[in-house]
Design a protein around this motif. Sequence first.
Motif, mmCIF file in Angstrom:
data_model
loop_
_atom_site.group_PDB
_atom_site.id
_atom_site.type_symbol
_atom_site.label_atom_id
_atom_site.label_comp_id
_atom_site.label_asym_id
_atom_site.label_seq_id
_atom_site.Cartn_x
_atom_site.Cartn_y
_atom_site.Cartn_z
ATOM 1 N N ILE A 77 0.850 -1.198 0.000
ATOM 2 C CA ILE A 77 0.000 0.000 0.000
ATOM 3 C C ILE A 77 0.880 1.239 0.000
ATOM 4 O O ILE A 77 1.868 1.313 0.735
ATOM 5 C CB ILE A 77 -0.918 0.026 1.240
ATOM 6 C CG1 ILE A 77 -1.882 -1.163 1.232
ATOM 7 C CG2 ILE A 77 -1.696 1.338 1.305
ATOM 8 C CD1 ILE A 77 -2.676 -1.311 2.518
ATOM 9 N N PHE A 78 0.514 2.208 -0.839
ATOM 10 C CA PHE A 78 1.122 3.527 -0.733
ATOM 11 C C PHE A 78 0.094 4.459 -0.107
ATOM 12 O O PHE A 78 -0.970 4.705 -0.689
ATOM 13 C CB PHE A 78 1.565 4.072 -2.090
ATOM 14 C CG PHE A 78 2.239 5.412 -1.985
ATOM 15 C CD1 PHE A 78 3.558 5.505 -1.567
ATOM 16 C CD2 PHE A 78 1.554 6.588 -2.261
ATOM 17 C CE1 PHE A 78 4.192 6.736 -1.437
ATOM 18 C CE2 PHE A 78 2.162 7.823 -2.135
ATOM 19 C CZ PHE A 78 3.487 7.900 -1.721
ATOM 20 N N CYS A 79 0.410 4.953 1.077
ATOM 21 C CA CYS A 79 -0.484 5.846 1.816
ATOM 22 C C CYS A 79 -0.096 7.287 1.516
ATOM 23 O O CYS A 79 1.020 7.718 1.836
ATOM 24 C CB CYS A 79 -0.373 5.558 3.319
ATOM 25 S SG CYS A 79 -1.170 6.780 4.380
ATOM 26 N N ILE A 80 -0.999 8.033 0.926
ATOM 27 C CA ILE A 80 -0.699 9.428 0.582
ATOM 28 C C ILE A 80 -0.623 10.280 1.844
ATOM 29 O O ILE A 80 0.238 11.143 1.971
ATOM 30 C CB ILE A 80 -1.746 9.976 -0.396
ATOM 31 C CG1 ILE A 80 -1.691 9.186 -1.712
ATOM 32 C CG2 ILE A 80 -1.521 11.460 -0.665
ATOM 33 C CD1 ILE A 80 -2.752 9.557 -2.715
ATOM 34 N N SER A 81 -1.505 10.011 2.790
ATOM 35 C CA SER A 81 -1.478 10.735 4.067
ATOM 36 C C SER A 81 -2.238 9.930 5.112
ATOM 37 O O SER A 81 -3.303 9.379 4.822
ATOM 38 C CB SER A 81 -2.122 12.120 3.913
ATOM 39 O OG SER A 81 -2.205 12.769 5.162
ATOM 40 N N ASP A 82 -1.673 9.877 6.317
ATOM 41 C CA ASP A 82 -2.384 9.210 7.409
ATOM 42 C C ASP A 82 -2.961 10.226 8.384
ATOM 43 O O ASP A 82 -3.326 9.894 9.509
ATOM 44 C CB ASP A 82 -1.458 8.233 8.134
ATOM 45 C CG ASP A 82 -0.223 8.911 8.722
ATOM 46 O OD1 ASP A 82 -0.040 10.122 8.482
ATOM 47 O OD2 ASP A 82 0.561 8.223 9.412
ATOM 48 N N GLU A 83 -3.060 11.478 7.958
ATOM 49 C CA GLU A 83 -3.639 12.539 8.784
ATOM 50 C C GLU A 83 -5.015 12.932 8.255
ATOM 51 O O GLU A 83 -5.261 12.917 7.047
ATOM 52 C CB GLU A 83 -2.729 13.770 8.795
ATOM 53 C CG GLU A 83 -1.362 13.510 9.435
ATOM 54 C CD GLU A 83 -0.484 14.749 9.424
ATOM 55 O OE1 GLU A 83 -0.918 15.778 8.838
ATOM 56 O OE2 GLU A 83 0.632 14.694 9.973
ATOM 57 N N ASN A 84 -5.903 13.271 9.175
ATOM 58 C CA ASN A 84 -7.258 13.741 8.839
ATOM 59 C C ASN A 84 -8.014 12.769 7.932
ATOM 60 O O ASN A 84 -8.748 13.174 7.023
ATOM 61 C CB ASN A 84 -7.198 15.119 8.164
ATOM 62 C CG ASN A 84 -6.547 16.160 9.035
ATOM 63 O OD1 ASN A 84 -6.829 16.247 10.235
ATOM 64 N ND2 ASN A 84 -5.642 16.957 8.466
ATOM 65 N N MET A 85 -7.826 11.486 8.183
ATOM 66 C CA MET A 85 -8.572 10.484 7.416
ATOM 67 C C MET A 85 -10.047 10.498 7.805
ATOM 68 O O MET A 85 -10.398 10.842 8.940
ATOM 69 C CB MET A 85 -8.015 9.081 7.707
ATOM 70 C CG MET A 85 -6.669 8.790 7.107
ATOM 71 S SD MET A 85 -6.170 7.089 7.507
ATOM 72 C CE MET A 85 -4.786 6.873 6.390
ATOM 73 N N SER A 86 -10.909 10.086 6.872
ATOM 74 C CA SER A 86 -12.307 9.872 7.237
ATOM 75 C C SER A 86 -12.365 8.711 8.227
ATOM 76 O O SER A 86 -11.444 7.888 8.295
ATOM 77 C CB SER A 86 -13.147 9.562 6.002
ATOM 78 O OG SER A 86 -12.812 8.289 5.473
ATOM 79 N N ASN A 87 -13.431 8.627 8.986
ATOM 80 C CA ASN A 87 -13.530 7.604 10.041
ATOM 81 C C ASN A 87 -13.367 6.193 9.485
ATOM 82 O O ASN A 87 -12.593 5.387 10.011
ATOM 83 C CB ASN A 87 -14.871 7.716 10.776
ATOM 84 C CG ASN A 87 -14.944 8.950 11.640
ATOM 85 O OD1 ASN A 87 -13.908 9.471 12.076
ATOM 86 N ND2 ASN A 87 -16.155 9.427 11.903
#
Length: 511
Positions: A77-87
């Motif tokens: 997996i490439f995670c673009i951002s782990d901040e402010n994710m939807s629930n």
Amino acid sequence: MKMLLGGNETTRKIDSYAINELRIPSIVLMENAAISFTKHIGKNEDNFLIVCGKGNNGGDGYAIARQLFSKDKNVKIFCISDENMSNDCSVNYEICKNSGIEIFYKLEELDKLLLECDVVIEGIFGTGLNSEIKGIYKDIILKINEYSKNKKVYAIDIPSGINGDTGEIMGISVKADVTISFVTYKKGFLKSDIKEYLGKVIIENIGLNKNNIDHIVSEYYLTSEIIKGFHIKRDENSHKGDFGKVLIFAGSSGFYGAGNIVAKSCVRSGAGLTTVITDKNNFSLNVFVPEAMSFPINFENIEENFEKLENEILNSDVIAIGPGIGKSQKALKIFEKLISIEKNNKGNVIKLVLDADALNLLSENKGFFEKVKNRSVLTPHLVEFSRLSGFSPEEINRNKFEIAKDFSQKYGITLLLKGKNTVITDGKTIFVNSTGNSRMANGGMGDCLTGIICSLAGQKYGLAESACIGAYLHGKIADKLVEQQYIVNASHVIENISECMKEIFEVYFNF
């Protein structure tokens, strides 16, 4: 199941209804979407890179990663951002982390990941995108498109970068080989110049019964399933009078071909009896369409024909008017006579199919709308509809669905607006045709469609159903023919009408 057609607002309404009224938790809908998506992954496909944003489209990506990982697939997996994710995105992200799936975060790692994988699944944005893509998101999409030319790319719901309502590319878009979309065929998919971004489009359910959400959606993408649902089985004890007496006013001096084409397509589509009002000098009708009867008319003194013509009208179930008749005062008088009688000798409302010059005459004589109300199909192309509606072609193209629906409601007619993705509406429901191609863009095609529609209307199909079946059948034949030939003419379509009808309705026959 009918293929629902919808935009961003439709998606929001369906999600809201499922969550708030049906009480399906949003995380369950996400899980259902992931399960539905992975059904379409090839058994031999392995070595996946899943690119996830931080919204629910990314959440779908994480859920799909989990499903593939549980099947012993090689998943990164490439995670673009782990901040402010939807629930729901956050929940599936945490499960992926805890499950031991490798997750990468640095942009400089993406090149290597894309080089090493065999399949890319992207869930960066989703249907709600309405602003230009910039910054890191643009860089990521550029890399996906650059490195995945020899890899298979799946898009979750919609390729990231495409507006779900309009099909507009918001600066840049992922180029997918397969788009697996949920619940509705997105309106944005109808934009003809984005095919290379969509690839093959598959519509999947997320655990919702159509009957639960049917009241939310009044727009449909025409498929063979919908067309089969309209079918009326032929009674073995029926006779030709049961399949409609169709009267056609089409063709004039120098334009005999239009009347011949309408008549032949009407006959080939199964009408019981077909009669053509034609110039007394049109000798070609009996040769070209021997199954049709002619009502020869003296255009030098048309009134002398009106008493006999009235009897023809009273014996008709359907009247088709327009192709090749011209806009002369004589044509106008015959048109006015044909629409002056609302019911036939059996007391049934006479259905009308208006095309070509009938539409031009109607646009210049708006008072006629009252005479055709609640019993007619109008089949304009864009310019003809512009004359009828008063909207410019540009305005219609920008807001086609709403303008078409409002026009149909205002005048009490069924509208078939021709073009790429032909629109059919009765003022309540909208259908968009899925068949047809540019190889059929030539003279006589509209006449052929008119003949099919009036034939179906004579066979007791409703006006909207006649228009839907006619448009779908017309385009379906052409789609099949272009597999073997470069150009498709009206005569090619006519020769294949009966065969294609059998193919579409085969399930209903007991041979």
